[in-house]
Design an enzyme around this catalytic site. Sequence first.
Site, PDB file in Angstrom:
ATOM      1  N   GLY A  36       0.833  -1.209   0.000  1.00  0.00           N
ATOM      2  CA  GLY A  36       0.000   0.000   0.000  1.00  0.00           C
ATOM      3  C   GLY A  36       0.858   1.246   0.000  1.00  0.00           C
ATOM      4  N   ASP A  91      -6.462  -0.065   6.733  1.00  0.00           N
ATOM      5  CA  ASP A  91      -7.545   0.815   6.282  1.00  0.00           C
ATOM      6  C   ASP A  91      -8.309   1.381   7.467  1.00  0.00           C
ATOM      7  OD1 ASP A  91      -7.177   0.391   3.400  1.00  0.00           O
ATOM      8  OD2 ASP A  91      -7.587  -1.686   3.951  1.00  0.00           O
ATOM      9  N   GLU A 110      -0.748 -10.716   3.233  1.00  0.00           N
ATOM     10  CA  GLU A 110      -0.442  -9.889   4.416  1.00  0.00           C
ATOM     11  C   GLU A 110      -0.687 -10.690   5.690  1.00  0.00           C
ATOM     12  OE1 GLU A 110      -1.422  -5.480   2.539  1.00  0.00           O
ATOM     13  OE2 GLU A 110      -2.985  -6.502   3.631  1.00  0.00           O
TER      14      GLU A 110
END
Length: 216
Positions: A36, A91, A110
């Site tokens: 990310g 997030d 992940e």
Amino acid sequence: MDKQTQDELKKQVATKAIDYVMQRLKPNDILGIGTGSTANFFIDMLGEYKGRFAATVASSEASAERLTAQGIEVRDLRDVDRIAIYVDGADEVNARNEMIKGGGAALTREKIVAAASDEFVCIVDSSKQVDVLGAFPLPIEVIPMAANLVSKQLKKLGGNPVLREGVVTDNGNLIIDLHGLKIENAPEMERSLNQITGVVTNGLFAVSPATVVLTS
Ligand code: 5RP
């Protein structure tokens, strides 16, 4: 928060993570690397410190490429005995260090790299900190042929499943984003979603929350 401000905050927390890991890593240690934009800021700073640890394990093809471009060795998890620290964004994160992850569709790898690591260092800007998880749609990785079957089951849970258009994960699967949840008991929800046939994994990281959350 505008994108420029948020990127500045992501860079700040990536700097904090560099300080955090460099105080702890030993020369033979393996570092786990997330996926990310926040993780990217961390990777971009890591090149300068590559003599301070042995190698990395990446949670996505994209992060592996970015690490390699920095001249940092990336190993397959199968060739590694132990990962000392895993660094990744999120997030959403709550006060119990439980997270929603998978906005970048890398949730399964992940979760695997995080599970193989002694410590999970979550790096987020303040906009990701929430009281209750679920405003960010919960990503769920599914085996392609099971997408409709899984969606039907997800509707029964009261959520609104939406297939993420045009996205195929590094594992060749699809992502369903589950909207409209208010997740009061995240470990229970994580476990029950994983019981649905066709689900590979879901983006709740609550049964094993982050060891530490660094913020900016
Ligand atoms: C990718 C992830 C990311 O860590 C999460 O989406 C946060 O991304 P960003 O740092 O770009 O805001 O879970 O699958």
